[in-house]
Write an enzyme that holds these catalytic residues in place. Structure first.
Site, PDB file in Angstrom:
ATOM      1  N   LYS B  85       0.392  -1.175  -0.112  1.00  0.00           N
ATOM      2  CA  LYS B  85       0.000  -0.057  -0.287  1.00  0.00           C
ATOM      3  C   LYS B  85       1.082   1.615  -0.214  1.00  0.00           C
ATOM      4  CE  LYS B  85      -3.855   2.166   2.924  1.00  0.00           C
ATOM      5  NZ  LYS B  85      -4.846   2.078   3.940  1.00  0.00           N
ATOM      6  N   SER B 160      -9.990   2.248   2.883  1.00  0.00           N
ATOM      7  CA  SER B 160      -9.027   2.788   2.300  1.00  0.00           C
ATOM      8  C   SER B 160      -7.498   1.826   1.239  1.00  0.00           C
ATOM      9  CB  SER B 160      -8.064   3.702   2.933  1.00  0.00           C
ATOM     10  OG  SER B 160      -7.477   3.130   3.557  1.00  0.00           O
ATOM     11  N   SER B 184      -9.964  -0.795   6.864  1.00  0.00           N
ATOM     12  CA  SER B 184      -9.616  -0.893   6.190  1.00  0.00           C
ATOM     13  C   SER B 184      -8.562  -1.672   5.193  1.00  0.00           C
ATOM     14  CB  SER B 184      -8.539   0.279   5.977  1.00  0.00           C
ATOM     15  OG  SER B 184      -9.231   1.702   5.552  1.00  0.00           O
TER      16      SER B 184
END
Lengths: 96, 495
Positions: B85, B160, B184
């Site tokens: 990420k 997210s 997330s």
């Protein structure tokens, strides 16, 4: 709890050091108003005598060993600087 | 679809690599080719460095050959491409947090999880898209484009960590890392038919993770199976002197622990919180979750209703605590040492106002402003302190339930993947999408989402299992006992 209408967007944006456009002010006022109205339901909860939780598993007094070690080299620390000179960050003049 | 290399789980690939049936370079090529093919549709990545990844793969093959010659042990992640990420540092690679604020930032050092993955021999592959600074539930808040759900390109992958979930689902990475502050990891895993695990708070070091809400953030894995998630978790867990909130606890061998629990034939006591099955739950999601619970009953588990009475206050408490922490953490973006600097600033103060106005997107601004407000003079007790007390009550609810049960089973998300744009103009509706995942962060518990079916329209549905503090082994074992009775994970998207 304060009322959602106590919220003064201009004052808070100033504290947060963020310029907002007129369009953002209109939109954020309405959106944050909805959020604050929703959040107000926390008033229903009886929290008398309840201790606050800052961390789920609090750890205190975490000490590092007192041993000198290499930090981030200057060139690495300055690598992402928007403006630099003589191994320093350049900023707008802050004193006359 | 026949199982190509890029669609296989770590357990299978590590065996193939060990037996010499495939090299790390060949595996990396397969993943990179797949990525080139589907990335225009999926847009899971902010950036890719194929040359660097292939060099890492070649180094992995050399390490494996040397280990073979010396008889040294080889980690299960040796040669496995793992997506990261774009909020976790990888030295020398971009780190944008999907924000204009960090559009040109390059990480000067590795996050601890990156160091650990590299030590295990994994290949750090690409920078995966997210909601700006991990604030959002759809990956629509990215400054660099929206990621698509591989199962329906018109829909969001969740967020997210949307890029982390979509890349694994689409065969663009074998596993990935995300971060979970209010769901997330678990919510995008549910929406993309993969496994996503949020560890107990303090289990994994946050050093090198761009901070959003420091008392809630944890890094965790996305994977194609519970076994794979356990393997990645084992590689990244452990105390780190660079993160004072990481805990000095021994890291168990999760996979061996799971196997031992399985052999012991332990019958789990599972709690079903009635507050998680009320208004707002999509009927198809509810039915799939009930069917999964019925499977547990068939396995001989004792299933009973439990109550988490403060559930309805979790979203409110979360949006006070998380925004307060974010307003403090993001104060560092001032245009001075790194990040965007406005070209029009007249003085130092103006530099802050303009750089932050230009660098941050709307959701980040909203949250900083809300967080600044709840911490501001005269409002702290009414908002922040009260929310922290409600947090105590939410945590107590879980600990009370764990006196009766080993784990709690719920839907991960109230709905399957929603359409792009559907909730973009209504932040509150977006926040309420996190209603089943947020309590876990407030209480610091481990939670996992695993595939549990599809809607009639072909959208994935996730089952959330919530464990007791630091009992990830038990949590994984509960998840696996359901996983091995179905084939949902092998229903790949058509791209």
């Amino acid at each position: 709890m304060p009322k959602p209408e106590d919220f003064n967007l201009d004052h808070v944006a100033n504290l947060a050091r963020i310029n907002l456009t007129a369009e953002e002010k209109t939109r954020f006022s309405s959106q944050l108003g909805d959020v604050l109205t929703y959040i107000a339901q926390l008033n229903e909860v009886n929290v008398d005598g309840v201790e606050p939780t800052a961390h789920a598993f609090p750890v205190v007094n975490v000490w590092a060993d007192d041993v000198a070690e290499a930090g981030l080299p200057v060139e690495d620390a300055l690598r992402n600087a928007p403006e630099k000179r003589d191994n320093m960050f350049v900023v707008p003049k802050v004193v006359e | 679809m026949p199982q190509e290399l890029f669609n296989k789980p770590v357990t299978e690939l590590s065996g193939m690599l060990a037996r010499g049936e495939v090299s790390a370079v060949e595996l990396m090529r397969s993943v990179a080719e797949r990525t080139r093919k589907v990335e225009p549709k999926v847009h899971a990545f902010n950036s890719l460095d194929e040359e660097d990844a292939l060099a890492q793969a070649a180094a992995s093959d050399a390490r494996r050959a040397a280990a073979k010659a010396s008889g040294a042990e080889v980690h299960a992640l040796e040669g496995i491409p793992i997506g990261i990420k774009d909020v976790i540092s990888v030295a020398g690679q971009p780190l944008t947090a999907s924000s204009r604020m960090l559009a040109t930032f390059v990480s000067p050092y590795d996050a601890t999880v990156t160091t650990k993955l590299k030590a295990a021999g994994a290949i750090c592959w690409g920078r995966l898209n997210l909601d700006e600074f991990a604030m959002g539930s759809s990956t629509e808040n990215s400054a660099f484009g929206v990621t698509s759900n591989p199962y329906d390109l018109e829909r969001v992958p969740g967020g997210s960590s949307g890029g982390s979930a979509a890349s694994v689902a689409a065969g663009e990475a074998i596993a990935s890392l995300g971060s979970d502050t209010g769901g997330s990891i678990r919510q995008p895993a549910a929406l993309c038919n993969i496994v996503g695990l949020k560890p107990s708070y303090g289990r994994v070091s946050r050093y090198g993770l761009i901070a959003f809400a420091s008392s809630l953030d944890q890094i965790g894995p996305f994977a194609r199976s519970v076994d794979d998630a356990a393997t990645v978790l084992g590689a990244i867990s452990g105390h780190d002197r660079r993160d004072s909130t990481s805990l000095r606890m021994e890291v168990p061998d999760y996979r061996r622990g799971m196997d031992e629990l399985r052999k012991s034939g332990r019958k789990w006591r599972l709690g079903i919180p009635k507050e998680y099955f009320g208004e707002g739950l999509d009927p198809e999601v509810g039915a799939a979750v009930q069917a999964a619970i019925a499977e547990y009953t068939k396995l001989g588990c004792e299933v009973r209703e439990v109550s988490l009475p403060h559930t309805k206050y979790a979203v409110g408490a979360y949006y006070i605590i998380a925004t307060a922490e974010c307003s403090s953490n993001l104060a560092r973006f001032d245009g001075v040492r790194y990040g965007h600097r406005s070209k029009d600033a007249t003085d130092a103060l103006d530099l802050y106002f303009k750089s932050r106005a230009e660098g941050f997107g709307p959701e980040v601004k909203r949250r900083i402003i809300l967080g600044t407000y709840v911490l501001s003079s005269g409002y702290y007790d009414a908002y922040y302190l009260r929310a922290q007390k409600v947090r105590t009550l939410i945590r107590r609810d879980f600990l009370e339930a764990y006196k009766q049960v080993d784990a709690i089973v719920t839907p991960t998300s109230p709905t399957p993947a929603f359409r792009k744009g559907e909730k973009a103009a209504n932040p509150l509706a977006m926040y309420l999408n996190d209603i089943y995942t947020i309590g876990v962060n407030l209480a610091g518990l481990p939670g996992i989402s695993i595939p549990c079916g599809f809607t009639g329209g072909g959208l994935p549905i996730g089952l959330q299992i919530i464990g007791q503090p630091f009992k990830e082994t038990e949590l994984l074992a509960v998840a696996r006992s359901y996983e091995e009775r179905n084939d949902w994970r092998n229903r790949f998207p058509t791209l």
